[in-house]
Scaffold this active site. Sequence first.
Site, PDB file in Angstrom:
ATOM      1  CE  LYS A  22      -1.739   1.586   4.099  1.00  0.00           C
ATOM      2  NZ  LYS A  22      -1.518   2.739   4.299  1.00  0.00           N
ATOM      3  CG  ASN A  23       2.217   2.564   3.411  1.00  0.00           C
ATOM      4  OD1 ASN A  23       1.091   2.929   3.287  1.00  0.00           O
ATOM      5  ND2 ASN A  23       2.747   2.391   4.937  1.00  0.00           N
ATOM      6  CB  CYS A 116      -5.044  10.373  11.783  1.00  0.00           C
ATOM      7  SG  CYS A 116      -3.696   9.640  12.128  1.00  0.00           S
ATOM      8  NE  ARG A 121       0.331  10.007  10.616  1.00  0.00           N
ATOM      9  CZ  ARG A 121       0.026   9.049   9.718  1.00  0.00           C
ATOM     10  NH1 ARG A 121      -1.297   8.481   9.850  1.00  0.00           N
ATOM     11  NH2 ARG A 121       0.460   8.601   8.634  1.00  0.00           N
ATOM     12  N   PRO A 122       1.702  16.352  11.677  1.00  0.00           N
ATOM     13  CG  PRO A 122       3.537  17.646  12.488  1.00  0.00           C
ATOM     14  CD  PRO A 122       2.246  16.350  12.787  1.00  0.00           C
ATOM     15  CB  VAL A 123       2.072  18.192   6.066  1.00  0.00           C
ATOM     16  CG1 VAL A 123       1.245  16.882   6.030  1.00  0.00           C
ATOM     17  CG2 VAL A 123       1.072  19.490   6.116  1.00  0.00           C
ATOM     18  CG  ASP A 310       3.425   1.175   9.603  1.00  0.00           C
ATOM     19  OD1 ASP A 310       3.302   1.668   8.346  1.00  0.00           O
ATOM     20  OD2 ASP A 310       2.781   2.281  10.227  1.00  0.00           O
ATOM     21  CB  ILE A 332       7.208   6.615  14.502  1.00  0.00           C
ATOM     22  CG1 ILE A 332       8.606   5.686  14.523  1.00  0.00           C
ATOM     23  CG2 ILE A 332       6.909   7.286  13.252  1.00  0.00           C
ATOM     24  CD1 ILE A 332       9.731   6.428  14.091  1.00  0.00           C
ATOM     25  NE  ARG A 402      -7.136   4.486   5.179  1.00  0.00           N
ATOM     26  CZ  ARG A 402      -6.820   5.598   5.978  1.00  0.00           C
ATOM     27  NH1 ARG A 402      -7.209   6.098   7.035  1.00  0.00           N
ATOM     28  NH2 ARG A 402      -5.946   6.087   5.123  1.00  0.00           N
TER      29      ARG A 402
HETATM   30  C1  EPZ Z   1       3.955   6.822   6.333  1.00  0.00           C
HETATM   31  O1  EPZ Z   1       3.373   7.836   7.018  1.00  0.00           O
HETATM   32  C2  EPZ Z   1       3.267   5.766   6.377  1.00  0.00           C
HETATM   33  N1  EPZ Z   1       2.060   6.044   5.638  1.00  0.00           N
HETATM   34  C3  EPZ Z   1       2.759   5.327   7.673  1.00  0.00           C
HETATM   35  O2  EPZ Z   1       1.948   3.925   7.534  1.00  0.00           O
HETATM   36  C4  EPZ Z   1       3.962   4.911   8.651  1.00  0.00           C
HETATM   37  O3  EPZ Z   1       3.275   4.651   9.827  1.00  0.00           O
HETATM   38  C5  EPZ Z   1       4.924   6.065   8.668  1.00  0.00           C
HETATM   39  O4  EPZ Z   1       5.276   6.531   7.321  1.00  0.00           O
HETATM   40  C6  EPZ Z   1       6.359   5.868   9.420  1.00  0.00           C
HETATM   41  O5  EPZ Z   1       6.578   4.761   8.908  1.00  0.00           O
HETATM   42  C7  EPZ Z   1       2.345   6.009   4.123  1.00  0.00           C
HETATM   43  O6  EPZ Z   1       3.529   5.714   3.696  1.00  0.00           O
HETATM   44  C8  EPZ Z   1       1.431   6.256   3.127  1.00  0.00           C
HETATM   45  P1  EPZ Z   1       6.189   9.975   8.690  1.00  0.00           P
HETATM   46  P2  EPZ Z   1       4.126   9.521   7.116  1.00  0.00           P
HETATM   47  O7  EPZ Z   1       6.078  11.424   7.790  1.00  0.00           O
HETATM   48  O8  EPZ Z   1       4.626   9.644   6.133  1.00  0.00           O
HETATM   49  C9  EPZ Z   1       6.489  13.374  12.055  1.00  0.00           C
HETATM   50  C10 EPZ Z   1       0.204   2.681   7.954  1.00  0.00           C
HETATM   51  O9  EPZ Z   1      -0.260   2.084   8.773  1.00  0.00           O
HETATM   52  N2  EPZ Z   1       6.130  14.452  11.197  1.00  0.00           N
HETATM   53  O10 EPZ Z   1       7.326   9.395   8.265  1.00  0.00           O
HETATM   54  O11 EPZ Z   1       2.884  10.204   7.385  1.00  0.00           O
HETATM   55  C11 EPZ Z   1       5.114  12.499  12.163  1.00  0.00           C
HETATM   56  O12 EPZ Z   1       4.232  13.285  12.978  1.00  0.00           O
HETATM   57  C12 EPZ Z   1       0.324   4.130   7.913  1.00  0.00           C
HETATM   58  O13 EPZ Z   1       0.231   2.388   6.545  1.00  0.00           O
HETATM   59  C13 EPZ Z   1       6.108  15.612  11.428  1.00  0.00           C
HETATM   60  O14 EPZ Z   1       6.407  16.035  12.632  1.00  0.00           O
HETATM   61  O15 EPZ Z   1       4.859   9.395   8.187  1.00  0.00           O
HETATM   62  C14 EPZ Z   1       5.683  11.310  12.874  1.00  0.00           C
HETATM   63  O16 EPZ Z   1       5.814  11.452  14.307  1.00  0.00           O
HETATM   64  C15 EPZ Z   1       0.227   4.730   9.191  1.00  0.00           C
HETATM   65  N3  EPZ Z   1       5.951  16.647  10.292  1.00  0.00           N
HETATM   66  C16 EPZ Z   1       7.177  11.227  12.358  1.00  0.00           C
HETATM   67  O17 EPZ Z   1       7.469  12.377  11.583  1.00  0.00           O
HETATM   68  C17 EPZ Z   1       6.118  16.352   8.827  1.00  0.00           C
HETATM   69  O18 EPZ Z   1       5.790  17.108   8.334  1.00  0.00           O
HETATM   70  C18 EPZ Z   1       7.129  10.231  10.929  1.00  0.00           C
HETATM   71  O19 EPZ Z   1       6.210  10.534  10.209  1.00  0.00           O
HETATM   72  C19 EPZ Z   1       6.050  15.037   8.745  1.00  0.00           C
HETATM   73  C20 EPZ Z   1       6.217  14.012   9.677  1.00  0.00           C
END
Ligand code: EPZ
Length: 422
Positions: A22-23, A116, A121-123, A310, A332, A402
Site C-alpha cells: 500500500k505504502n 488522525c 501528523r503535521p506536514v 506499522d 514514531i 484500507r
Molecule cells: C508513512 O506515514 C506511512 N504512510 C505510515 O503508514 C507509517 O506509519 C509512517 O510513514 C512511518 O513509517 C504512508 O506511507 C502512506 P512520517 P507518514 O512522515 O509519511 C512526524 C500505515 O499504517 N512528521 O514518516 O505520514 C510525524 O508526526 C501508515 O500504513 C512531522 O512532524 O509518516 C511522525 O511522528 C500509518 N512533520 C514522524 O514524523 C512532518 O511534516 C514520522 O512520520 C512529517 C512527519
Amino acid sequence: MDKLKIIGGNKLYGDVAVSGAKNAALPILIASILTDEKLEIENVPELKDILTTSVLLRHLGVDVRLYKNSCTLDASQVAITEAPYELVKTMRASILVLGPLLARFGKAVVSLPGGCSIGARPVDLHIKALEKMGAKINIHNGYIEASLKHLPNNKLQGCKIFMDQVSVTGTENIMMAATLASGTTYIENAAREPEVEDLGKLLISMGASIKGLGTDLIQIDGVEKLFGAKHSVMFDRIEAGTYMAAVVVTGGEITLKGVNPSQLESVIEKIKDAGVDVSCKNNEITILKNNNKINPVNIRTGVYPSFPTDMQAQFMAINILAQGSSEVTETIFENRFMHVQELVRMGASIDVKGNTAFVKGVNCLEGASVMATDLRASASLVIAGLAAKGETIIERIYHLDRGYERIEEKLNALGAKVERIH
Ligand code: EPZ
C-alpha cells in the site's frame, strides 16, 4: 458498517500470496501527475486507499483505469490543481499530490490533512522543504496554497534540504517535486524505507535522475520532462509481517510468497526471538510454530531498518500471550496505543506509561466484541481474535480494508474461521 466475526483456536497452515505494498503503491500512482505520458503499474493491491487515490487523481483530471491488480494512468489532460478537504480528509497520503502538482503545473491548492487517531501528523516538513525550493506557500482556511509564478520559468529551484525528522511521505513529496526542478536537490536525513526506494525506481524509469535511494542522502538532478513507464509495486512488508505474527499466536506453518526477506530483517529477528522457526529462501519466508511457548520480546519502533512502527500493534498481540513480561516502546507516533484497551478487553494485561506499554503475558485470551480504531490496531485485534477462546467480533473494519487485501479470504484459506458480517 461491516464487522468481522472470528472463531479463535485454529492453527494456520499453507501459503500466503503477499500483495503489493500500500505504502509504495500510493506515491507511485500519484507520481503519474509528473508526466503527460501513460504509466502502467502492476501488482497494485485492491485496497480502499487505492480507490481513494484513484478518486482524487480522477478529480484532478488524471485518466485512471484500475483493473484487478493493475492500473494505467494518463495525466495528459489534468486541468485541476486543487485537492479538496472532502477527499484529503479520508486519506492523509493525499498530501503527496502537493509536490508533483507544483513541479508539473507551478501551482497547487491542497487541503491540510488534519490529524488522525495515531497522532497529530503535521506536514510542516513537507511545506518547509518546498518553501526552501522557492515555492510561495500560504495556509488559508485549512488549505495549503502554493505557487511558483514568481520563480524563473515557473520552476522549483534545486537545493540542499535537511529533514529535521525522518519522514516517509515528506521524503517522497520532495523527491517527486525535485525531479522537475531546475538544478540539483539533496535530501539529507531522507527516509530509507523500501517503499521510498520503490517510488524512486519508478521515477528513474520515467527519466528522473536520482542517486542514493535507500540511504539517508538522496540526490535528485532536475530534468526537463518525465516520460511514461511500466512498474511493478514491491511486496507489502507490513502485510507479510502481520501474517507472520498471526502464526506465532495460533501455531502452524505458513509460507509467505513474493517477499524479499532482506527488507524484513528487523521483523524476522523479533519473530525468531518469540520462539518460532523462520526459514528464508529467495522470495519466500516459512514460519513454523509447533509448540505453544511464546517468549516475551522487547520492541522499540524506529525508522527503517529498525523495527517498523506499522508492526508495533501486531507484535503486541504476540507479547500479550508470551510466558513473561515485555516492553513495547513507540518512538514514531505519539498516540499509537489505541489497540491496548481493546486487547485488555480480551483479557490482555497491558499498562501504558508515556510511549511504553508494559505487557504481562497471560495464558489465554477471551473472544469479545472489540472496535478497530486505525489500520494496524485493527490488524492486532484480528491476530488476538485468531488466538482467543471463542468468538471475537471486530467492528469498524473499514480501517482494516484500507490496508489488507482480501484478509478474510487469505486467513480462511490457511484454516482460520473468519466471517465478514455486512
Ligand atoms: C508513512 O506515514 C506511512 N504512510 C505510515 O503508514 C507509517 O506509519 C509512517 O510513514 C512511518 O513509517 C504512508 O506511507 C502512506 P512520517 P507518514 O512522515 O509519511 C512526524 C500505515 O499504517 N512528521 O514518516 O505520514 C510525524 O508526526 C501508515 O500504513 C512531522 O512532524 O509518516 C511522525 O511522528 C500509518 N512533520 C514522524 O514524523 C512532518 O511534516 C514520522 O512520520 C512529517 C512527519
